[in-house]
Design an enzyme around this catalytic site. Structure first.
Site, short mmCIF file in Angstrom:
data_model
loop_
_atom_site.label_atom_id
_atom_site.label_comp_id
_atom_site.label_asym_id
_atom_site.label_seq_id
_atom_site.Cartn_x
_atom_site.Cartn_y
_atom_site.Cartn_z
N HIS A 141 -3.14 -5.23 1.43
CA HIS A 141 -2.55 -5.51 2.74
C HIS A 141 -2.56 -7.01 3.06
CE1 HIS A 141 -2.34 -1.33 4.28
NE2 HIS A 141 -3.34 -1.14 3.45
N CYS A 184 0.83 -1.20 0.00
CA CYS A 184 0.00 0.00 0.00
C CYS A 184 0.87 1.25 0.00
CB CYS A 184 -1.01 -0.05 1.15
SG CYS A 184 -2.40 1.08 0.93
N GLU A 207 -0.89 -8.57 5.16
CA GLU A 207 -0.70 -8.77 6.60
C GLU A 207 -2.01 -8.75 7.38
OE1 GLU A 207 -0.75 -4.34 6.04
OE2 GLU A 207 -0.08 -6.07 4.90
#
Length: 192
Positions: free
Chosen positions: A174, A77, A176
């Site tokens: 994202h 990002c 994660e």
């Protein structure tokens, strides 16, 4: 193997959790000397202008560029924006990847969304068949790739959301935040 996560601003803690779940040694990077002994670096999502300004303030710009000459770096990002060569506005950039990025390309926070991405390189590297469920939050798009950069993933409408250039990786989304470690595993495969 030891992977650093740039911890100036943004969601660095989530990357550290994901790496630790993969039994990878991690380190938070805030100063140039924190890059010593690292094998790779993740630049997390957050606010790209703030990350850039803090990197300048902490004298990290040149050390990060030097680190990238020899080591893998992945930007998610805002991190993808920070890695790029062009964002059509003035802000501190590492300029390591031959990509042009449009900030907040999908709109505001309320326009955040999720999408399943079919990424053949990811499937090959992780020996899996499932699509990757990606989370987009005020996400950029990669407007174009040039030089040695290649497209890894696009949305059905053709907008580019992941690219790779040698040991550099950029994702608009994202990984994660998903609980799916395959993108982290893919990044680790780029680390020498």
């Amino acid at each position: 193997m030891k992977i650093g996560v740039l911890a100036l601003q943004g969601d660095f803690a989530e990357h550290i959790v994901m790496l630790r779940e993969l039994n990878v040694e991690t380190a938070e990077v805030r100063l140039p000397e924190h890059l010593n002994s690292l094998d790779g670096l993740i630049i997390p999502g957050g606010e790209s202008t703030t990350i850039g300004k803090l990197a300048v303030a902490y004298n990290l710009m040149e050390p990060l560029k030097t680190f990238g000459q020899q080591h893998a770096i992945w930007g998610t990002c805002a991190g993808a924006i920070f890695l790029s060569k062009d964002v059509s506005r003035e802000q501190p950039l590492l300029g390591l990847m031959d990509i042009k990025v449009e900030r907040n390309a999908f709109g505001r926070q309320v326009d955040s969304f999720e999408a399943d991405l079919d990424i053949s390189e990811l499937k090959q590297a992780t020996s899996t068949d499932e699509a990757f469920h990606a989370v987009f939050i005020r996400a950029p798009i990669i407007e174009s790739v040039s030089g040695d950069a290649k497209i890894l993933a696009s949305l059905p409408d053709g907008r580019i959301v992941a690219a790779q250039q040698g040991h550099f990786l950029a994702t608009s989304f994202h990984p994660e935040l998903t609980g799916d470690s395959r993108f982290h595993e893919y990044f680790l495969s780029l680390v020498d």
